[in-house]
Design a protein around this motif. Structure first.
Motif: not given
Length: 124
Positions: A76-80, A102-104
Motif C-alpha cells: 500500500e505504501r509503495h502504491r500510494v 521511501i516506503e521503508h
C-alpha cells in the motif's frame, strides 16, 4: 537478509508474484529481484523463522496471517507513494524507484497525509 527494508522488499515481492501466478517459489523471487538463489534462500528462511511465510513440501511459499498483513501494508505504501509522485509530475519509472526507497523510511504520520491527498485526488 540484512535489515527491515530487505524483509519488507521480500514480502512485497512475494505479494506481487502471488498476484501474477498461482504459486511462488524462491527461484521466482530470485529471478524477479535479480538476486542469487542462495541469498534468496537465506532471506526466505528468515521470513519463515519470523513467522511471515510458510513453505510447503513442494517449495511453494504462502503467507501467514501476519505476513500477509505486513506485505499488504508495504505494498500500500509503495502504491500510494508511486501515485503521489506521478501526480507531482514524475514519470512512472522515476516514481516507482523513489517509492521503493521511501516506503521503508517514511513516518506513518507523513504517509497518512500523503495517502489522504492521493485519496482526495482520486475522488475528483
Amino acid at each position: 537478509m540484512r535489515d527491515h527494508e530487505s524483509e519488507e522488499m521480500y514480502l512485497e515481492t512475494i505479494l506481487v508474484l502471488k498476484s501474477e501466478r498461482a504459486v511462488v517459489r524462491s527461484i521466482d523471487i530470485a529471478e524477479r529481484l535479480g538476486y542469487a538463489k542462495s541469498s534468496v534462500s537465506r532471506g526466505v528462511n528468515l521470513l519463515q523463522d519470523r513467522g511471515y511465510i510458510v513453505i510447503d513440501d513442494d517449495g511453494f511459499i504462502g503467507f501467514t496471517e501476519s505476513g500477509a498483513k505486513k506485505a499488504e501494508h508495504v505494498y500500500e505504501r509503495h502504491r500510494v507513494l508511486t501515485e503521489f509522485f506521478i501526480e507531482l509530475g514524475a514519470n512512472t519509472e522515476l516514481a516507482e524507484s523513489n517509492a521503493c526507497r521511501i516506503e521503508h523510511v517514511v513516518d506513518d504520520e507523513i504517509f497518512e497525509l500523503i495517502k489522504a491527498r492521493v485519496d482526495g485526488q482520486n475522488r475528483r
